[in-house]
Design a protein around this motif. Sequence first.
Motif, PDB file in Angstrom:
ATOM      1  N   LYS A 169       1.448  -1.227   0.055  1.00 49.84           N
ATOM      2  CA  LYS A 169      -0.073  -0.210  -0.042  1.00 49.84           C
ATOM      3  C   LYS A 169       0.705   1.055  -0.049  1.00 49.84           C
ATOM      4  O   LYS A 169       0.811   2.523  -0.791  1.00 49.84           O
ATOM      5  N   SER A 170       1.517   0.796   1.452  1.00 48.51           N
ATOM      6  CA  SER A 170       2.195   2.284   1.492  1.00 48.51           C
ATOM      7  C   SER A 170       3.773   3.033   0.279  1.00 48.51           C
ATOM      8  O   SER A 170       3.287   3.652  -0.795  1.00 48.51           O
ATOM      9  N   THR A 171       3.577   1.570  -0.994  1.00 50.78           N
ATOM     10  CA  THR A 171       4.743   1.880  -1.982  1.00 50.78           C
ATOM     11  C   THR A 171       3.455   2.169  -2.871  1.00 50.78           C
ATOM     12  O   THR A 171       4.529   3.175  -3.801  1.00 50.78           O
ATOM     13  N   PHE A 186       2.689  12.006   5.658  1.00 56.36           N
ATOM     14  CA  PHE A 186       3.343  10.302   5.849  1.00 56.36           C
ATOM     15  C   PHE A 186       3.025  10.169   7.401  1.00 56.36           C
ATOM     16  O   PHE A 186       2.422  10.640   8.645  1.00 56.36           O
ATOM     17  N   GLN A 187       2.903   8.711   7.670  1.00 56.86           N
ATOM     18  CA  GLN A 187       2.854   7.661   8.580  1.00 56.86           C
ATOM     19  C   GLN A 187       3.220   8.086   9.601  1.00 56.86           C
ATOM     20  O   GLN A 187       2.527   8.352  10.877  1.00 56.86           O
ATOM     21  N   SER A 188       4.457   8.493   9.579  1.00 60.99           N
ATOM     22  CA  SER A 188       5.634   9.443  11.164  1.00 60.99           C
ATOM     23  C   SER A 188       5.336  10.797  11.638  1.00 60.99           C
ATOM     24  O   SER A 188       5.485  11.651  11.877  1.00 60.99           O
ATOM     25  N   LEU A 247      -2.847   9.939   1.706  1.00 57.10           N
ATOM     26  CA  LEU A 247      -2.419  10.150   3.360  1.00 57.10           C
ATOM     27  C   LEU A 247      -1.823   8.845   3.563  1.00 57.10           C
ATOM     28  O   LEU A 247      -2.588   7.625   2.996  1.00 57.10           O
ATOM     29  N   ASP A 248      -0.795   8.723   4.099  1.00 60.30           N
ATOM     30  CA  ASP A 248      -0.511   7.010   4.725  1.00 60.30           C
ATOM     31  C   ASP A 248      -0.680   7.010   5.892  1.00 60.30           C
ATOM     32  O   ASP A 248       0.057   6.920   6.489  1.00 60.30           O
ATOM     33  N   GLU A 249      -1.536   6.253   5.926  1.00 64.31           N
ATOM     34  CA  GLU A 249      -2.248   5.553   7.707  1.00 64.31           C
ATOM     35  C   GLU A 249      -2.487   6.948   8.041  1.00 64.31           C
ATOM     36  O   GLU A 249      -1.507   6.612   9.479  1.00 64.31           O
TER      37      GLU A 249
END
Lengths: 305, 378
Positions: free
Chosen positions: B60-62, B99-101, B175-177
């Motif tokens: 997914k992130s990729t 980003f997720q972070s 939007l990543d997580e």
Amino acid sequence: MPPTARPRQPGRRLSRLVNIGIPYLWLGIFFLLPFVIVLQISLAEPRLAQPPYTALAEWLGDGVLSIRLDLQNYLLVLSDDIYLAAFMNSLKVAFFCTLLCLLIGYPMAYAIATAPSRWRIPLLMLIILPFWTSFLIRVYAWIGILQTSGFLNNFLLWLGLIDEPLAILYTQTAIYIGIVYSYLPFMILPLYANLTRLDRTLLEAAADLGCRPFRAFVRVTLPLSRAGIIAGCMLVFIPVVGEFVIPDLLGGPDTLMVGRMLWTEFFSNVDWPLASALAILLLGLLVIPFVLMQRWQLAAEDPDR
Amino acid sequence: MSVAIDRRALEPWQDPSAVPFVRIERVTKQFGDIYAVDDVSLSIFQGEFFSLLGSSGCGKSTLLRLLAGLDYPSSGRIFIDGADVTDIPPYQRPVNMMFQSYALFPHMTVEQNVEFGLEQERMPRRERAERVGEMLDLLKIGELRKRKPDQLSGGQRQRAALARSLAKHPKLLLLDEPLGALDKRLRENTQFELVNLQERIGTTFVTVTHDQEEAMTMSSRIAVMEAGRILQIDTPTGIYEFPSNRFVAEFIGSVNLFEGRVMQRDGDLVTVETRLGRPIQMRCPLPLALGKPVTIAIRPEKIRLSAAYRDDAVNQIRGTVEDIAYLGDVSIYHVRISPDQVTRMTLANIQPQTEQELTWGQEVAMEWSPTSGVVLTD
Ligand SMILES: Nc1ncnc2c1ncn2[C@@H]1O[C@H](COP(=O)(O)OP(=O)(O)O)[C@@H](O)[C@H]1O
Ligand SMILES: [Mg+2]
């Protein structure tokens, strides 16, 4: 934390005392004590005896303790232009060497920190490897490289870039070369440690927000590596100000640097008090910018304060 | 007629003439010999809230990073708003990412973080300040503007990151997580806020999540991913009610699966023979060959469970109640229907627990109508 938060535990207090005490004890024995001795000598007068300086306190009997603090040494150092010139030259050399080390060391540290992980340890080894040879021998090796019939001149002659050998050895240039070479690892290692901790997604975020790679470096990488830059600069600047061996071996006889001055006063002139006064002033010269830098850093980290 | 037109405006993917806003064409991304994204094609329409759903490591992130330009595809092309962006670097794409972070710049205040992207496009100072104020208001973090990221709570950081990624008014927000780092309660509230925000500003959102409930709540459509491939793209209802394969059926919610073979076809009604008693009749629009092995998937809440069963029910499987888990609003019944199969059933607790008619060890029958589930071929 409320003052009555938990009952006192004697065992814990003892271990805290030991934990805090040991570094202080260390500093006390290896830093404070020598400092006090040197300070005391700097306030004495030279004499031709063993030890070659007078005692500060003398028991005259009848309850009279005579303490003589001789500030002559300090006055002499501060009034004689040659000492001032030596200080200024040392600071100048240290400043430019630090700058050169930073300019050369930053790209190297950056390259190592961003190299594929299997390359990092070998590359770091290459930086550390010279430490396995004696410092003195490495500086001597530079004599062989820099002298008139040395490797560098022969190489440049062979390339046809010059017609006659350059006089590099025993000049200020040789000192710069020697110092930058010797102190470069002290710049690279803290920078490397800092740059490997840099979160790469921050650079991706910068790119995502429209930042080209070079600007991302200026706006993100550089400010975030400030702690590493400061550490590296301190590690180079402070010892270089007092550097003695490299100017002595590679510099000309007329090179004025505090380190050499100190050596001359101690060993040639056997004027320990004057040499000690020089050492104390040198220490002050180094401690003051250090304290200022630290306060500046604290202020920058916490703008509300 | 007017109803059909409305439906097309709301669901552009139903309209064959609609032009997709984002088009991913046969994109593959390899890392060494891992296919992180494997031959994915996908269209996303203007104003959608599109979710990529799948378990951790499914790519997914990729896929999101390929859209942002942070990675480049090994093959295939990506189009955004009609332009081929496959080889365009991230800093030139009309796309922003959260980003997720969060990746907030730790040395800058919230305000400076939000302003960062605007500075890069050389927006005049006045306009910039205005936009920053707008964004901070939009996410209700105005009073945090002078704080550094390490002086913020997780929820505040999430808002700051969102404000930063929206500040440039991107055509597409990735939007990543986005809610992954929030605790459960905050996450549920934020889900609705995020949907409201998206409806208000109209930006196309593509989110990544591994939380099926989150995807169901927020999305206009969901793409279910597994091992770098997309298994199904549909609305939340479509994914839940009409999973196209076994993996999707099992990944989203819980499901009872019965295996069998096609025995008879009559229009769109198929009769499936199983080892569990009488044949089962299901509606199935696919043309299935006789004798083909199939799996019948039925959601637990679609099944009637009762001890008072009749013999003339259309679909009926008999079994014994083996276990009952009381969850307050519902109870979950484990019913053994054959020596090697236990099914799970959810029943609402309409009566108080003490007056429930079903108890352990009871003979029961499960019944459902032919339209209550799907027939899967893999
Ligand atoms: N930079 C990379 N190098 C090598 N493998 C990667 C890299 N990024 C992702 N992968 C691999 O690709 C697969 C998909 O990763 P990712 O897209 O992060 O999954 P998800 O976000 O769905 O959890 C994983 O197997 C992961 O290990
Ligand atoms: Mg991920």
